[in-house]
Design a protein around this motif. Structure first.
Motif, PDB file in Angstrom:
ATOM      1  N   UNK A  83       0.884  -1.189  -0.067  1.00 13.53           N
ATOM      2  CA  UNK A  83      -0.091  -0.013  -0.008  1.00 13.53           C
ATOM      3  C   UNK A  83       0.766   1.169  -0.165  1.00 13.53           C
ATOM      4  N   UNK A  84       1.868   1.190   0.820  1.00 11.32           N
ATOM      5  CA  UNK A  84       2.924   2.268   0.849  1.00 11.32           C
ATOM      6  C   UNK A  84       3.402   2.691  -0.386  1.00 11.32           C
ATOM      7  N   UNK A  85       4.109   1.336  -1.196  1.00 14.01           N
ATOM      8  CA  UNK A  85       4.637   1.607  -2.367  1.00 14.01           C
ATOM      9  C   UNK A  85       3.924   1.923  -3.292  1.00 14.01           C
ATOM     10  N   UNK A  86       2.768   1.570  -3.389  1.00 15.38           N
ATOM     11  CA  UNK A  86       1.796   2.066  -4.751  1.00 15.38           C
ATOM     12  C   UNK A  86       1.098   3.024  -4.237  1.00 15.38           C
ATOM     13  N   UNK A  87       0.836   3.468  -3.160  1.00 16.92           N
ATOM     14  CA  UNK A  87      -0.075   4.736  -2.712  1.00 16.92           C
ATOM     15  C   UNK A  87      -1.699   4.152  -2.940  1.00 16.92           C
ATOM     16  N   UNK A  88      -1.864   2.858  -3.085  1.00 15.12           N
ATOM     17  CA  UNK A  88      -3.100   2.434  -3.340  1.00 15.12           C
ATOM     18  C   UNK A  88      -3.842   1.634  -2.132  1.00 15.12           C
ATOM     19  N   UNK A  89      -5.195   1.522  -1.767  1.00 13.98           N
ATOM     20  CA  UNK A  89      -5.690   0.664  -0.673  1.00 13.98           C
ATOM     21  C   UNK A  89      -5.430  -0.671  -1.138  1.00 13.98           C
ATOM     22  N   UNK A  90      -5.338  -1.629  -0.271  1.00 11.91           N
ATOM     23  CA  UNK A  90      -5.310  -2.897  -0.388  1.00 11.91           C
ATOM     24  C   UNK A  90      -6.543  -3.539   0.502  1.00 11.91           C
ATOM     25  N   UNK A 118      -8.151 -12.062   7.603  1.00  9.63           N
ATOM     26  CA  UNK A 118      -8.174 -11.039   6.504  1.00  9.63           C
ATOM     27  C   UNK A 118      -7.441  -9.832   7.146  1.00  9.63           C
ATOM     28  N   UNK A 119      -7.138  -9.171   6.200  1.00  8.84           N
ATOM     29  CA  UNK A 119      -6.404  -7.806   6.223  1.00  8.84           C
ATOM     30  C   UNK A 119      -6.622  -6.768   5.216  1.00  8.84           C
ATOM     31  N   UNK A 120      -6.425  -5.467   5.804  1.00 13.12           N
ATOM     32  CA  UNK A 120      -6.711  -4.426   4.799  1.00 13.12           C
ATOM     33  C   UNK A 120      -5.558  -3.417   5.223  1.00 13.12           C
ATOM     34  N   UNK A 121      -5.551  -2.540   4.069  1.00 11.31           N
ATOM     35  CA  UNK A 121      -4.347  -1.474   4.242  1.00 11.31           C
ATOM     36  C   UNK A 121      -4.741  -0.129   3.622  1.00 11.31           C
ATOM     37  N   UNK A 122      -4.747   1.094   4.139  1.00  9.21           N
ATOM     38  CA  UNK A 122      -5.314   2.323   3.624  1.00  9.21           C
ATOM     39  C   UNK A 122      -4.164   3.157   3.709  1.00  9.21           C
ATOM     40  N   UNK A 123      -3.645   4.085   2.669  1.00 10.59           N
ATOM     41  CA  UNK A 123      -2.619   4.754   2.501  1.00 10.59           C
ATOM     42  C   UNK A 123      -2.846   5.923   3.749  1.00 10.59           C
ATOM     43  N   UNK A 124      -1.699   6.377   4.028  1.00 13.49           N
ATOM     44  CA  UNK A 124      -1.489   7.639   4.903  1.00 13.49           C
ATOM     45  C   UNK A 124      -1.256   8.760   3.897  1.00 13.49           C
TER      46      UNK A 124
END
Length: 248
Positions: A83-90, A118-124
């Motif tokens: 997520x950090x590398x792409x800047x997109x939510x996962x 399950x997991x999720x990631x949102x960019x700051x």
């Protein structure tokens, strides 16, 4: 409590916290707990990139999540790294999916051992730039709804504002200094959690809860109190660390 009331409470806390001299570590710790309540997830982590672009754990809802996120950054695996590398939510990542376990073998295995499925990631995000990530872990495989994901991104944006709230972001050197100070403060805090847990013969989570409750009730910054403890200038026996001292 209905979600509307929970949201109201969160925004009141934000208004009270975002002042010129507030404790960003404590605020983000509280925000991670509020994310759990609002989104009905099992755990939350907040990661921030240091001056070299390497992700570090800044806040986590509990110790097992902090260790998992630390493990993920060490192995450069997991949704927050991508997520950090792409800047997109996962979002809505099934940790039991063979494609995920093949892509992130160490992270997925460790997460499943803890009980996450399950997991999720949102960019700051800040002005098109990503400075970190917010992670959400679930023990329930039910996917987050579109509304949940939108709310999670809003919470990630709030975390970004909290980290960089000094309103001097036009100067990149100042911004980097703010980020590094927050990360350095977290390192000292982790040292103190270990010291207190061993000294009091408590779990790390319980020791941190007592430490944090004392700091908040005495209007002390977590990082400042932690430094006093590591310097040996504060008597930790003055911190209640039984049942009365662990109220969040």
């Amino acid at each position: 409590m209905p979600r509307e009331q929970q949201l109201s409470r969160v925004f009141v806390e934000i208004a009270d916290s975002l002042i010129d001299d507030f404790d960003v570590i404590d605020f983000l710790q509280q925000l991670s707990v509020r994310c759990m309540e609002l989104l009905d997830v099992a755990a939350v982590g907040i990661l921030l990139a240091d001056e070299h672009g390497i992700l570090r754990v800044l806040a986590a809802s509990d110790e097992r999540t902090r260790l998992l996120e630390f493990f993920a950054t060490q192995h450069e695996q997991g949704p927050c790294v991508e997520c950090f590398q792409s800047g997109q939510p996962r979002t809505n990542i099934d940790l039991t999916d063979s494609r995920i376990t093949d892509a992130w073998p160490q992270f997925a295995t460790q997460a499943q051992e803890i009980g996450f499925v399950a997991t999720n990631a949102l960019p700051l995000r800040l002005r098109g730039r990503v400075i970190g990530a917010l992670s959400l872990f679930q023990t329930d495989p039910s996917p987050l709804t579109y509304q949940d994901v939108s709310l999670a991104q809003a919470m990630a944006d709030i975390a970004t504002i909290a980290i960089l709230q000094q309103r001097t972001l036009a100067q990149s050197e100042t911004e980097r200094g703010q980020l590094q100070y927050a990360l350095t403060s977290r390192i000292v805090l982790e040292q103190v959690k270990g010291i207190l847990a061993e000294r009091w013969q408590l779990s790390v989570d319980d020791a941190f809860a007592a430490f944090r409750h004392y700091a908040r009730s005495h209007n002390l910054k977590l990082a400042a109190l932690a430094r006093d403890i590591t310097d040996g200038t504060f008597d930790t026996d003055t911190i209640p660390h039984g049942a009365a001292g662990t109220t969040a």
